[in-house]
Design a protein around this motif. Structure first.
Motif, PDB file in Angstrom:
ATOM      1  N   ARG A   1      -6.377   9.899  15.116  1.00 44.68           N
ATOM      2  CA  ARG A   1      -5.769   9.206  13.791  1.00 44.68           C
ATOM      3  C   ARG A   1      -5.423  10.359  12.846  1.00 44.68           C
ATOM      4  O   ARG A   1      -4.427  10.244  12.358  1.00 44.68           O
ATOM      5  CB  ARG A   1      -7.009   8.484  13.321  1.00 44.68           C
ATOM      6  CG  ARG A   1      -7.462   7.212  14.019  1.00 44.68           C
ATOM      7  CD  ARG A   1      -8.216   6.388  13.363  1.00 44.68           C
ATOM      8  NE  ARG A   1      -8.641   5.048  13.959  1.00 44.68           N
ATOM      9  CZ  ARG A   1      -9.671   4.596  13.896  1.00 44.68           C
ATOM     10  NH1 ARG A   1     -10.682   4.866  12.962  1.00 44.68           N
ATOM     11  NH2 ARG A   1     -10.108   3.413  14.648  1.00 44.68           N
ATOM     12  N   LEU A   2      -6.262  11.471  12.946  1.00 44.65           N
ATOM     13  CA  LEU A   2      -5.928  12.644  12.179  1.00 44.65           C
ATOM     14  C   LEU A   2      -4.243  13.158  12.431  1.00 44.65           C
ATOM     15  O   LEU A   2      -3.614  13.419  11.769  1.00 44.65           O
ATOM     16  CB  LEU A   2      -6.806  13.701  12.272  1.00 44.65           C
ATOM     17  CG  LEU A   2      -6.526  14.914  11.334  1.00 44.65           C
ATOM     18  CD1 LEU A   2      -6.600  14.283   9.693  1.00 44.65           C
ATOM     19  CD2 LEU A   2      -7.719  15.925  11.293  1.00 44.65           C
ATOM     20  N   TRP A   3      -4.070  13.623  13.958  1.00 46.71           N
ATOM     21  CA  TRP A   3      -2.896  13.990  14.278  1.00 46.71           C
ATOM     22  C   TRP A   3      -1.859  13.026  14.074  1.00 46.71           C
ATOM     23  O   TRP A   3      -0.666  13.392  13.616  1.00 46.71           O
ATOM     24  CB  TRP A   3      -3.150  14.318  15.807  1.00 46.71           C
ATOM     25  CG  TRP A   3      -3.632  15.684  15.919  1.00 46.71           C
ATOM     26  CD1 TRP A   3      -4.851  15.932  16.486  1.00 46.71           C
ATOM     27  CD2 TRP A   3      -3.065  16.725  15.529  1.00 46.71           C
ATOM     28  NE1 TRP A   3      -5.208  17.335  16.425  1.00 46.71           N
ATOM     29  CE2 TRP A   3      -4.276  17.983  15.798  1.00 46.71           C
ATOM     30  CE3 TRP A   3      -1.926  17.423  14.806  1.00 46.71           C
ATOM     31  CZ2 TRP A   3      -3.883  19.351  15.627  1.00 46.71           C
ATOM     32  CZ3 TRP A   3      -1.736  18.738  14.621  1.00 46.71           C
ATOM     33  CH2 TRP A   3      -2.720  19.664  14.853  1.00 46.71           C
ATOM     34  N   MET A   4      -2.081  11.616  14.343  1.00 45.93           N
ATOM     35  CA  MET A   4      -0.926  10.451  13.942  1.00 45.93           C
ATOM     36  C   MET A   4      -0.496  10.621  12.342  1.00 45.93           C
ATOM     37  O   MET A   4       0.602  10.515  12.001  1.00 45.93           O
ATOM     38  CB  MET A   4      -1.542   9.166  14.321  1.00 45.93           C
ATOM     39  CG  MET A   4      -1.760   9.021  15.879  1.00 45.93           C
ATOM     40  SD  MET A   4      -0.174   9.321  16.716  1.00 45.93           S
ATOM     41  CE  MET A   4       0.669   7.963  16.249  1.00 45.93           C
TER      42      MET A   4
ATOM     43  N   GLY B   1       3.029  11.633  10.988  1.00 45.17           N
ATOM     44  CA  GLY B   1       3.667  10.720  10.105  1.00 45.17           C
ATOM     45  C   GLY B   1       4.276  11.579   8.833  1.00 45.17           C
ATOM     46  O   GLY B   1       5.252  11.159   8.391  1.00 45.17           O
ATOM     47  N   VAL B   2       3.467  12.126   8.182  1.00 42.38           N
ATOM     48  CA  VAL B   2       3.597  12.923   7.280  1.00 42.38           C
ATOM     49  C   VAL B   2       4.885  13.973   7.447  1.00 42.38           C
ATOM     50  O   VAL B   2       5.612  13.876   6.660  1.00 42.38           O
ATOM     51  CB  VAL B   2       2.499  13.809   6.416  1.00 42.38           C
ATOM     52  CG1 VAL B   2       3.005  14.802   5.472  1.00 42.38           C
ATOM     53  CG2 VAL B   2       1.457  12.769   6.135  1.00 42.38           C
ATOM     54  N   VAL B   3       4.852  14.547   8.476  1.00 36.46           N
ATOM     55  CA  VAL B   3       6.072  15.640   8.989  1.00 36.46           C
ATOM     56  C   VAL B   3       6.938  14.766   9.114  1.00 36.46           C
ATOM     57  O   VAL B   3       8.195  15.213   8.642  1.00 36.46           O
ATOM     58  CB  VAL B   3       5.409  16.253  10.150  1.00 36.46           C
ATOM     59  CG1 VAL B   3       6.670  17.039  10.619  1.00 36.46           C
ATOM     60  CG2 VAL B   3       4.352  17.331   9.934  1.00 36.46           C
TER      61      VAL B   3
ATOM     62  N   THR C   1      12.738  13.389   7.388  1.00 41.01           N
ATOM     63  CA  THR C   1      13.605  12.394   7.096  1.00 41.01           C
ATOM     64  C   THR C   1      14.033  12.436   5.515  1.00 41.01           C
ATOM     65  O   THR C   1      15.276  12.355   5.284  1.00 41.01           O
ATOM     66  CB  THR C   1      12.935  10.971   7.128  1.00 41.01           C
ATOM     67  OG1 THR C   1      12.154  10.843   8.559  1.00 41.01           O
ATOM     68  CG2 THR C   1      13.992   9.793   6.945  1.00 41.01           C
ATOM     69  N   GLN C   2      13.377  12.757   4.955  1.00 45.11           N
ATOM     70  CA  GLN C   2      13.754  13.147   3.398  1.00 45.11           C
ATOM     71  C   GLN C   2      14.519  14.284   3.220  1.00 45.11           C
ATOM     72  O   GLN C   2      15.596  14.220   2.663  1.00 45.11           O
ATOM     73  CB  GLN C   2      12.419  13.153   2.368  1.00 45.11           C
ATOM     74  CG  GLN C   2      11.463  11.857   2.187  1.00 45.11           C
ATOM     75  CD  GLN C   2      12.340  10.766   1.376  1.00 45.11           C
ATOM     76  OE1 GLN C   2      13.255  11.095   0.392  1.00 45.11           O
ATOM     77  NE2 GLN C   2      12.153   9.721   1.988  1.00 45.11           N
ATOM     78  N   ALA C   3      14.286  15.231   4.083  1.00 43.38           N
ATOM     79  CA  ALA C   3      15.195  16.438   4.055  1.00 43.38           C
ATOM     80  C   ALA C   3      16.442  16.237   4.554  1.00 43.38           C
ATOM     81  O   ALA C   3      17.656  16.659   4.080  1.00 43.38           O
ATOM     82  CB  ALA C   3      14.387  17.842   4.841  1.00 43.38           C
TER      83      ALA C   3
END
Length: 77
Positions: free
Chosen positions: A51-54, A58-60, A65-67
């Protein structure tokens, strides 16, 4: 109890042997319980790690996407 000889000489050894066997059985049960608990804890840690890696991925993905969208806004059309 074996026949022959004094019962007072043999009974204390039999009692100690029975206590020793009982203690061994109890310790075996306790170690089995500890092993089961450790297996459950390891499974929980493994699920938490997934879950932590997911979450990290997701954050990356959101940052990338924003970049990309920010760069795309500045490209002339």
């Amino acid at each position: 109890m074996a026949t022959g000889g004094s019962r007072f000489l043999k009974e204390p050894f039999e009692v100690h042997e029975q206590r020793f066997e009982a203690t061994e059985r109890i310790m075996e049960l306790q170690f089995r319980q500890v092993d089961q608990r450790l297996e459950r804890i390891e499974a929980l840690i493994e699920r938490f790690e997934k879950r932590l890696w997911m979450t990290v991925y997701g954050v990356v993905a959101v940052i990338l996407t924003q970049a990309v969208l920010g760069i795309a806004d500045h490209i002339p059309k």
